[in-house]
Motif scaffolding. Structure first.
Motif, PDB file in Angstrom:
ATOM      1  N   ALA A  17     -84.551  75.270  23.841  1.00 57.82           N
ATOM      2  CA  ALA A  17     -85.730  75.785  24.543  1.00 57.82           C
ATOM      3  C   ALA A  17     -86.581  76.656  23.624  1.00 57.82           C
ATOM      4  O   ALA A  17     -87.806  76.532  23.582  1.00 57.82           O
ATOM      5  N   GLY A  18     -85.936  77.555  22.885  1.00 61.72           N
ATOM      6  CA  GLY A  18     -86.674  78.446  22.002  1.00 61.72           C
ATOM      7  C   GLY A  18     -87.387  77.706  20.894  1.00 61.72           C
ATOM      8  O   GLY A  18     -88.549  77.997  20.571  1.00 61.72           O
ATOM      9  N   LEU A  19     -86.713  76.730  20.297  1.00 67.21           N
ATOM     10  CA  LEU A  19     -87.336  75.957  19.221  1.00 67.21           C
ATOM     11  C   LEU A  19     -88.475  75.091  19.749  1.00 67.21           C
ATOM     12  O   LEU A  19     -89.500  74.922  19.080  1.00 67.21           O
ATOM     13  N   SER A  20     -88.296  74.556  20.942  1.00 65.71           N
ATOM     14  CA  SER A  20     -89.358  73.751  21.550  1.00 65.71           C
ATOM     15  C   SER A  20     -90.600  74.602  21.811  1.00 65.71           C
ATOM     16  O   SER A  20     -91.735  74.180  21.536  1.00 65.71           O
ATOM     17  N   ALA A  21     -90.397  75.824  22.323  1.00 65.57           N
ATOM     18  CA  ALA A  21     -91.524  76.732  22.543  1.00 65.57           C
ATOM     19  C   ALA A  21     -92.183  77.096  21.223  1.00 65.57           C
ATOM     20  O   ALA A  21     -93.418  77.157  21.120  1.00 65.57           O
ATOM     21  N   ALA A  22     -91.376  77.328  20.200  1.00 68.92           N
ATOM     22  CA  ALA A  22     -91.910  77.700  18.885  1.00 68.92           C
ATOM     23  C   ALA A  22     -92.758  76.581  18.297  1.00 68.92           C
ATOM     24  O   ALA A  22     -93.780  76.841  17.644  1.00 68.92           O
ATOM     25  N   MET A  23     -92.354  75.337  18.517  1.00 70.02           N
ATOM     26  CA  MET A  23     -93.145  74.224  17.986  1.00 70.02           C
ATOM     27  C   MET A  23     -94.518  74.166  18.656  1.00 70.02           C
ATOM     28  O   MET A  23     -95.542  73.975  17.982  1.00 70.02           O
ATOM     29  N   SER A  24     -94.554  74.338  19.976  1.00 76.59           N
ATOM     30  CA  SER A  24     -95.848  74.348  20.679  1.00 76.59           C
ATOM     31  C   SER A  24     -96.762  75.423  20.112  1.00 76.59           C
ATOM     32  O   SER A  24     -97.954  75.192  19.875  1.00 76.59           O
ATOM     33  N   LEU A  25     -96.192  76.595  19.884  1.00 76.12           N
ATOM     34  CA  LEU A  25     -96.996  77.724  19.395  1.00 76.12           C
ATOM     35  C   LEU A  25     -97.347  77.575  17.924  1.00 76.12           C
ATOM     36  O   LEU A  25     -98.460  77.910  17.494  1.00 76.12           O
ATOM     37  N   GLY A  26     -96.417  77.073  17.120  1.00 76.16           N
ATOM     38  CA  GLY A  26     -96.691  76.870  15.706  1.00 76.16           C
ATOM     39  C   GLY A  26     -97.806  75.874  15.473  1.00 76.16           C
ATOM     40  O   GLY A  26     -98.617  76.031  14.546  1.00 76.16           O
ATOM     41  N   ARG A  27     -97.873  74.869  16.315  1.00 82.68           N
ATOM     42  CA  ARG A  27     -98.933  73.861  16.185  1.00 82.68           C
ATOM     43  C   ARG A  27    -100.297  74.411  16.584  1.00 82.68           C
ATOM     44  O   ARG A  27    -101.319  73.786  16.323  1.00 82.68           O
ATOM     45  N   SER A  28    -100.294  75.570  17.237  1.00 86.98           N
ATOM     46  CA  SER A  28    -101.554  76.253  17.561  1.00 86.98           C
ATOM     47  C   SER A  28    -101.798  77.431  16.620  1.00 86.98           C
ATOM     48  O   SER A  28    -102.642  78.284  16.892  1.00 86.98           O
ATOM     49  N   LEU A  29    -101.032  77.486  15.536  1.00 83.49           N
ATOM     50  CA  LEU A  29    -101.188  78.507  14.486  1.00 83.49           C
ATOM     51  C   LEU A  29    -100.933  79.920  14.997  1.00 83.49           C
ATOM     52  O   LEU A  29    -101.482  80.887  14.466  1.00 83.49           O
ATOM     53  N   ARG A  30    -100.071  80.038  15.999  1.00 79.75           N
ATOM     54  CA  ARG A  30     -99.706  81.370  16.473  1.00 79.75           C
ATOM     55  C   ARG A  30     -98.612  81.954  15.579  1.00 79.75           C
ATOM     56  O   ARG A  30     -97.729  81.227  15.109  1.00 79.75           O
ATOM     57  N   GLU A  31     -98.712  83.248  15.346  1.00 80.58           N
ATOM     58  CA  GLU A  31     -97.699  83.950  14.558  1.00 80.58           C
ATOM     59  C   GLU A  31     -96.482  84.180  15.461  1.00 80.58           C
ATOM     60  O   GLU A  31     -96.549  84.929  16.442  1.00 80.58           O
ATOM     61  N   VAL A  32     -95.367  83.526  15.130  1.00 76.51           N
ATOM     62  CA  VAL A  32     -94.199  83.495  16.007  1.00 76.51           C
ATOM     63  C   VAL A  32     -92.957  83.945  15.239  1.00 76.51           C
ATOM     64  O   VAL A  32     -92.740  83.544  14.091  1.00 76.51           O
ATOM     65  N   LEU A  33     -92.143  84.756  15.889  1.00 79.11           N
ATOM     66  CA  LEU A  33     -90.828  85.110  15.356  1.00 79.11           C
ATOM     67  C   LEU A  33     -89.761  84.638  16.326  1.00 79.11           C
ATOM     68  O   LEU A  33     -89.803  84.967  17.516  1.00 79.11           O
ATOM     69  N   ILE A  34     -88.787  83.874  15.826  1.00 81.92           N
ATOM     70  CA  ILE A  34     -87.618  83.485  16.598  1.00 81.92           C
ATOM     71  C   ILE A  34     -86.472  84.403  16.211  1.00 81.92           C
ATOM     72  O   ILE A  34     -86.118  84.502  15.035  1.00 81.92           O
ATOM     73  N   VAL A  35     -85.907  85.093  17.194  1.00 81.13           N
ATOM     74  CA  VAL A  35     -84.718  85.916  16.965  1.00 81.13           C
ATOM     75  C   VAL A  35     -83.546  85.207  17.632  1.00 81.13           C
ATOM     76  O   VAL A  35     -83.546  85.005  18.848  1.00 81.13           O
ATOM     77  N   ASP A  36     -82.551  84.831  16.836  1.00 83.57           N
ATOM     78  CA  ASP A  36     -81.464  84.008  17.367  1.00 83.57           C
ATOM     79  C   ASP A  36     -80.118  84.509  16.871  1.00 83.57           C
ATOM     80  O   ASP A  36     -79.957  84.876  15.706  1.00 83.57           O
ATOM     81  N   SER A  37     -79.121  84.488  17.771  1.00 86.52           N
ATOM     82  CA  SER A  37     -77.773  84.963  17.430  1.00 86.52           C
ATOM     83  C   SER A  37     -76.961  83.928  16.679  1.00 86.52           C
ATOM     84  O   SER A  37     -75.956  84.259  16.050  1.00 86.52           O
ATOM     85  N   ALA A  63     -79.940  70.670  17.017  1.00 85.23           N
ATOM     86  CA  ALA A  63     -80.577  71.978  16.832  1.00 85.23           C
ATOM     87  C   ALA A  63     -80.976  72.205  15.380  1.00 85.23           C
ATOM     88  O   ALA A  63     -82.045  72.762  15.107  1.00 85.23           O
ATOM     89  N   ALA A  64     -80.134  71.779  14.444  1.00 86.45           N
ATOM     90  CA  ALA A  64     -80.447  71.972  13.025  1.00 86.45           C
ATOM     91  C   ALA A  64     -81.679  71.175  12.619  1.00 86.45           C
ATOM     92  O   ALA A  64     -82.546  71.678  11.881  1.00 86.45           O
ATOM     93  N   LYS A  65     -81.774  69.945  13.100  1.00 80.67           N
ATOM     94  CA  LYS A  65     -82.949  69.134  12.793  1.00 80.67           C
ATOM     95  C   LYS A  65     -84.207  69.740  13.422  1.00 80.67           C
ATOM     96  O   LYS A  65     -85.264  69.817  12.788  1.00 80.67           O
ATOM     97  N   ALA A  66     -84.059  70.197  14.662  1.00 78.95           N
ATOM     98  CA  ALA A  66     -85.197  70.832  15.339  1.00 78.95           C
ATOM     99  C   ALA A  66     -85.649  72.081  14.589  1.00 78.95           C
ATOM    100  O   ALA A  66     -86.848  72.297  14.375  1.00 78.95           O
ATOM    101  N   LYS A  67     -84.696  72.905  14.149  1.00 82.34           N
ATOM    102  CA  LYS A  67     -85.034  74.132  13.426  1.00 82.34           C
ATOM    103  C   LYS A  67     -85.771  73.824  12.132  1.00 82.34           C
ATOM    104  O   LYS A  67     -86.777  74.468  11.802  1.00 82.34           O
ATOM    105  N   SER A  68     -85.295  72.818  11.397  1.00 78.82           N
ATOM    106  CA  SER A  68     -85.947  72.471  10.129  1.00 78.82           C
ATOM    107  C   SER A  68     -87.377  71.990  10.353  1.00 78.82           C
ATOM    108  O   SER A  68     -88.279  72.298   9.562  1.00 78.82           O
ATOM    109  N   GLN A  69     -87.594  71.243  11.438  1.00 77.41           N
ATOM    110  CA  GLN A  69     -88.948  70.771  11.739  1.00 77.41           C
ATOM    111  C   GLN A  69     -89.858  71.905  12.179  1.00 77.41           C
ATOM    112  O   GLN A  69     -91.019  71.991  11.754  1.00 77.41           O
ATOM    113  N   VAL A  70     -89.328  72.800  13.022  1.00 75.93           N
ATOM    114  CA  VAL A  70     -90.141  73.920  13.522  1.00 75.93           C
ATOM    115  C   VAL A  70     -90.551  74.844  12.381  1.00 75.93           C
ATOM    116  O   VAL A  70     -91.699  75.318  12.330  1.00 75.93           O
TER     117      VAL A  70
END
Length: 302
Positions: A17-37, A63-70
């Motif tokens: 969910a977090g990576l999916s949200a980050a991709m939407s925002l990254g594609r709109s050039l939003r400055e995003v920080l993912i904090v993950d345990s 998840a690893a593939k998603a993270k690398s793409q995001v």
């Protein structure tokens, strides 16, 4: 170079969910920080199912593939840490982490999942997500036709029983105490030839997570190949509630159709918001939350 601490959005939780949200925002050039345990909820299970194009894949590989793409999107950053607390500030919100870092953002997205609360049954946790499962849609096909137990009582047992009855006819409900069924529910169980055992369970006997038998409190046991269990959960992160976010009666974060909580500027997605605990649902809700946060940022400034 000084570490960046101010962002448009902080996403707490960096799984599907977090990576999916980050991709939407990254594609709109939003400055995003993912904090993950780095401890996703589905780390117990070896394979993920019912997610088109990834059916049967290892969850960590997805998840690893998603993270690398995001992280190909230059405005998205990733910080492995645990978010401990948060507070409202003039510009939005501040998040404080276990490592002592402090970050600020205009908006927050919580994609923190839930924490399953395992019963004090020997072998339960070791079998969880392998042959002791929670969801017929995620794992039921793989154990179809096998001798199967349902560790649940009342309405929950009836709900799971109805779903699993289509996958196997060798089915037993283990209520772990006195059964709590209405007369109509008893008739339904009898009509579908589903046995009921009212003894408590003290051990799930297994080999490397593969169930072999269930040991009862009277010393007897019965062999099974698989089992479903309905167990309680709690929110994996208590920051949303500390900031005023409401929970549903079931214990999920309450969100509207756009995945916004009752607190302005705070959104949530994935398992922490829904009983539908699947990769597909997490990706979908994360995508919506990211898009809606971007929409709100546009409304705030345009």
């Amino acid at each position: 170079m000084k570490e960046k601490t101010n962002f448009d959005v902080i996403i707490i939780g960096g799984s599907y969910a977090g990576l999916s949200a980050a991709m939407s925002l990254g594609r709109s050039l939003r400055e995003v920080l993912i904090v993950d345990s780095g401890l996703p909820c589905n780390r117990y299970t070896p394979h993920s199912h019912n997610f088109i194009t990834h059916d049967g894949a290892v969850p960590g590989d997805i998840a690893a593939k998603a993270k690398s793409q995001v992280l190909e999107y230059r405005t998205v950053a990733y910080h492995q840490d645990i978010a401990l607390s948060g507070q409202k500030i003039n510009t939005g919100y501040q998040i404080n982490t276990r490592s002592g870092k402090t970050f600020q953002a205009k908006k927050l997205i919580f994609a923190t999942g839930v924490r399953d609360i395992f019963p004090a049954i020997k072998g339960f946790e070791e079998s969880w997500g392998k042959s002791l499962i929670h969801c017929p849609y995620c794992h039921g096909y793989e154990v179809k036709g096998q001798k199967t137990a349902i560790l649940a009582n009342g309405e929950r047992a009836i709900h799971v029983g109805g779903l699993v009855d289509n996958l196997t006819k060798d089915l037993t409900v283990i209520t772990r105490g006195k059964a709590d069924f209405s007369e109509e529910q008893w008739k339904s169980l009898e009509r579908n030839r589903i046995r009921v055992i009212e003894r408590d369970v003290v051990e799930v006997m297994h080999y490397n997570g593969q169930i072999k038998a269930v040991l009862f409190d009277d010393g007897t046991h019965e062999n099974y190949d698989a089992a479903y269990a309905a167990i309680p959960f709690e929110q994996h992160c208590d920051i949303p509630v500390s900031l005023g976010c409401e929970l549903t009666q079931a214990g999920h974060l309450k969100v509207d159709q756009f995945h916004q909580t009752n607190v302005g500027g705070i959104f949530a997605a994935g398992d922490c918001t829904s009983m539908f605990r699947s990769v597909a649902n997490a990706v979908s809700t994360g995508n919506i939350a990211g898009a809606m946060v971007n929409h709100q940022l546009v409304q705030d400034s345009f």
